[in-house]
Write a protein that holds these residues in place. Sequence first.
Motif, PDB file in Angstrom:
ATOM      1  N   LEU A 446      -0.987  -0.060  -3.935  1.00 45.32           N
ATOM      2  CA  LEU A 446      -1.909   0.713  -4.958  1.00 45.32           C
ATOM      3  C   LEU A 446      -1.353   0.654  -6.311  1.00 45.32           C
ATOM      4  N   PRO A 447      -2.123   0.992  -7.241  1.00 49.97           N
ATOM      5  CA  PRO A 447      -1.385   1.163  -8.435  1.00 49.97           C
ATOM      6  C   PRO A 447      -0.777   2.357  -8.861  1.00 49.97           C
ATOM      7  N   LEU A 448       0.524   2.293  -8.602  1.00 48.05           N
ATOM      8  CA  LEU A 448       1.576   3.382  -8.829  1.00 48.05           C
ATOM      9  C   LEU A 448       2.475   3.100  -9.712  1.00 48.05           C
ATOM     10  N   LEU A 449       2.992   4.024 -10.436  1.00 46.03           N
ATOM     11  CA  LEU A 449       3.835   4.005 -11.503  1.00 46.03           C
ATOM     12  C   LEU A 449       5.168   3.718 -10.849  1.00 46.03           C
ATOM     13  N   ASP A 450       6.361   3.099 -11.527  1.00 45.86           N
ATOM     14  CA  ASP A 450       7.590   2.829 -10.622  1.00 45.86           C
ATOM     15  C   ASP A 450       7.954   4.353 -10.235  1.00 45.86           C
ATOM     16  N   HIS A 451       8.938   4.107  -9.139  1.00 48.70           N
ATOM     17  CA  HIS A 451       9.804   5.140  -8.520  1.00 48.70           C
ATOM     18  C   HIS A 451       8.802   6.183  -7.851  1.00 48.70           C
ATOM     19  N   ILE A 452       7.621   5.946  -7.802  1.00 49.62           N
ATOM     20  CA  ILE A 452       6.512   6.829  -7.320  1.00 49.62           C
ATOM     21  C   ILE A 452       6.402   6.509  -5.876  1.00 49.62           C
ATOM     22  N   GLN A 453       6.550   7.681  -4.968  1.00 52.87           N
ATOM     23  CA  GLN A 453       6.292   7.300  -3.336  1.00 52.87           C
ATOM     24  C   GLN A 453       4.997   8.360  -2.979  1.00 52.87           C
ATOM     25  N   LEU A 454       4.558   8.039  -2.122  1.00 50.00           N
ATOM     26  CA  LEU A 454       3.324   8.942  -1.649  1.00 50.00           C
ATOM     27  C   LEU A 454       3.867   9.701  -0.254  1.00 50.00           C
ATOM     28  N   SER A 455       3.353  10.673   0.126  1.00 51.49           N
ATOM     29  CA  SER A 455       3.670  11.273   1.416  1.00 51.49           C
ATOM     30  C   SER A 455       2.417  12.299   1.643  1.00 51.49           C
ATOM     31  N   ASN A 456       2.497  12.758   3.075  1.00 53.24           N
ATOM     32  CA  ASN A 456       1.258  13.693   3.211  1.00 53.24           C
ATOM     33  C   ASN A 456      -0.007  13.093   3.256  1.00 53.24           C
ATOM     34  N   LEU A 457       0.075  11.932   3.475  1.00 49.96           N
ATOM     35  CA  LEU A 457      -1.116  11.071   3.146  1.00 49.96           C
ATOM     36  C   LEU A 457      -2.462  11.317   4.194  1.00 49.96           C
ATOM     37  N   MET A 458      -3.613  11.267   3.523  1.00 50.88           N
ATOM     38  CA  MET A 458      -4.883  11.633   4.123  1.00 50.88           C
ATOM     39  C   MET A 458      -5.835  10.401   3.666  1.00 50.88           C
ATOM     40  N   LEU A 459      -6.326   9.930   4.910  1.00 50.81           N
ATOM     41  CA  LEU A 459      -7.428   8.696   4.584  1.00 50.81           C
ATOM     42  C   LEU A 459      -8.893   9.110   4.995  1.00 50.81           C
ATOM     43  N   LYS A 460      -9.813   8.880   4.346  1.00 55.57           N
ATOM     44  CA  LYS A 460     -11.070   9.168   4.850  1.00 55.57           C
ATOM     45  C   LYS A 460     -12.218   8.103   4.243  1.00 55.57           C
ATOM     46  N   LEU A 461     -13.030   7.914   5.143  1.00 61.29           N
ATOM     47  CA  LEU A 461     -13.894   6.968   4.778  1.00 61.29           C
ATOM     48  C   LEU A 461     -15.416   7.561   4.288  1.00 61.29           C
ATOM     49  N   ASN A 462     -15.910   7.226   3.296  1.00 57.37           N
ATOM     50  CA  ASN A 462     -17.012   7.724   2.661  1.00 57.37           C
ATOM     51  C   ASN A 462     -18.224   6.807   2.471  1.00 57.37           C
ATOM     52  N   GLU A 463     -19.238   7.244   2.132  1.00 64.73           N
ATOM     53  CA  GLU A 463     -20.262   6.293   1.798  1.00 64.73           C
ATOM     54  C   GLU A 463     -19.855   5.314   0.663  1.00 64.73           C
ATOM     55  N   HIS A 464     -19.583   4.103   0.718  1.00 65.59           N
ATOM     56  CA  HIS A 464     -19.262   2.954  -0.173  1.00 65.59           C
ATOM     57  C   HIS A 464     -17.936   3.139  -0.992  1.00 65.59           C
ATOM     58  N   TYR A 465     -16.945   4.125  -0.260  1.00 65.92           N
ATOM     59  CA  TYR A 465     -15.834   4.133  -0.681  1.00 65.92           C
ATOM     60  C   TYR A 465     -14.749   4.688   0.134  1.00 65.92           C
ATOM     61  N   LEU A 466     -13.535   4.403  -0.110  1.00 70.69           N
ATOM     62  CA  LEU A 466     -12.235   5.143   0.693  1.00 70.69           C
ATOM     63  C   LEU A 466     -11.530   6.172  -0.308  1.00 70.69           C
ATOM     64  N   LEU A 467     -11.405   7.114   0.508  1.00 67.50           N
ATOM     65  CA  LEU A 467     -10.806   8.212  -0.357  1.00 67.50           C
ATOM     66  C   LEU A 467      -9.329   8.399   0.369  1.00 67.50           C
ATOM     67  N   LEU A 468      -8.494   8.194  -0.610  1.00 63.28           N
ATOM     68  CA  LEU A 468      -7.049   8.440  -0.128  1.00 63.28           C
ATOM     69  C   LEU A 468      -6.354   9.572  -0.871  1.00 63.28           C
ATOM     70  N   GLY A 469      -5.875  10.704  -0.170  1.00 63.01           N
ATOM     71  CA  GLY A 469      -5.168  11.757  -0.930  1.00 63.01           C
ATOM     72  C   GLY A 469      -3.828  11.583  -0.218  1.00 63.01           C
ATOM     73  N   ALA A 470      -2.978  12.035  -1.230  1.00 63.29           N
ATOM     74  CA  ALA A 470      -1.371  12.141  -1.015  1.00 63.29           C
ATOM     75  C   ALA A 470      -0.781  13.070  -2.031  1.00 63.29           C
ATOM     76  N   ASP A 471       0.376  13.502  -1.556  1.00 60.90           N
ATOM     77  CA  ASP A 471       1.472  14.193  -2.491  1.00 60.90           C
ATOM     78  C   ASP A 471       2.277  13.148  -3.027  1.00 60.90           C
ATOM     79  N   VAL A 472       2.852  13.551  -4.223  1.00 56.81           N
ATOM     80  CA  VAL A 472       3.656  12.438  -4.786  1.00 56.81           C
ATOM     81  C   VAL A 472       5.368  12.834  -5.023  1.00 56.81           C
ATOM     82  N   GLN A 473       6.111  11.870  -4.926  1.00 64.22           N
ATOM     83  CA  GLN A 473       7.471  12.078  -4.987  1.00 64.22           C
ATOM     84  C   GLN A 473       8.044  11.016  -5.994  1.00 64.22           C
TER      85      GLN A 473
END
Length: 475
Positions: A446-473
């Motif tokens: 994923l396009p993330l800044l250096d030293h960024i990690q994702l947690s509490n991940l949520m993944l959902k499929l929608n019409e024509h796109y993928l939605l990913l939600g997360a908290d950041v550390q």
Amino acid sequence: MAPGYALALAFSVALLVTTDAGNPGLVARITQKGLDYARQQGIIVLKQKLSTLHLPDYSGSYDVGVLGNVDYDINSMVVTDLQLPSSEVTLLPNVGLKLTVSGAYIEIHGKWRVHYLFISSHGDFELKVLGISISVGLSLGSDGSGRPTISTADCSAHISDMQVHFSGGLDWLINLFDDTIASSLRDNLQKQICPLVADAIQNQLEPVLRTLPVTSNIDDVAAIDYSLTGPPIVTAENLDVQLKGEFFERSHRSPPPFSPLPLSIPDDHSLMVYFAVSEYLFNTAGFVYQSAGKLIFNVTDDMIPKDFPVRLNTSSFGKMIPQISKMYPDMLMKLKISSPSAPSLAMKPGNVTISPLLDIQAYAILPNSSLAPLFLLNLSTDAVAKLGVNSSRIVGHLELSSITIALERSDVGPFPVQILSFAVNYYISHILLPEVNDILKNGYPLPLLDHIQLSNLMLKLNEHYLLLGADVQYE
């Protein structure tokens, strides 16, 4: 490229996340929760920067009435404590962000010396700088390379109170004009705060933003363009960063013959960041590898498991198609698998499907190593993608739903194509698909800044796109 690798990439784009006037291929949304976390990290940097406040030594003379003039020196001032207990970051629609700090205080230790007539005295002092408030406007934009930028649009600082306590020697004498000294120190401190804030933003925050991977190389053929399509879009509720989100061929870039559809991210603010990844991004991968001629690979007998009964030779195939072994007795065979068109996937709520068309050209390998064409099959396939995500990459697994086989051409005479179904299904399911899934389990960044990690991940499929939600550390 290893057999199956290019096709794996064409499949696996279903598992991923320059300036363009159209819709973006990927949108990263930062919510107020995400901004609050960024503020906490930024306050740490700001505190470190303000701790470098420098108060130069200075001296002066003060008229104390009947006593005449008293000469004084103030020196050796160092910050001993600095606290920023209350801060807030707010969205400024169409502009950027506003950072406010209130209730801050600084403690400074220093030394003093006075000289009056033939009397000299010296001692220490403690200065408390109270009620510091800072207001900073931050302008957000993008540079020529498509990276985000941040700069100080405006800044103001105010100190509401100063308390100074002198001790040692003739402290009663210097206390006669302590208000004058405190006022001078206040002016000096107020003038330093905003330049230090601007320096922290330019030299510490801006370099962090520049670690956004504008281009992510996938292999020697393709890369992903993650550049911003323009300045971030700021509303009263969210900060949206629109990215190109497009695969491109590294050696020769040409625009795909289709455009991304609009992305509409649901108003959910429970997580810090959301990624809306258009199926456009995924489908540009198929276009790139197809255009580069990389969706072609070969299957030979040495790739077939030893226990599989149908070998890639004319003797084995001759049991199903007798004319093959008669025309080309005891020869090895080769299958050339290619994709006549760029594979395209479809995203709908709950599932991702991809239905690539494949051609299988079968050859007999002659004694002189030349190839004799045997037959050409057209395959229509359907696959379902199982999606997953870790702290920085989207991963997945493909499951083949069905394969439909048709005989396009035969160079050995007519034969019922159904007799090849068992062998073709085995080759695709047990040879090609495992290679695909080996690549998919490693995932794509994923396009993330250096030293960024994702947690509490949520993944959902929608019409024509993928939605990913997360908290950041930030680590």
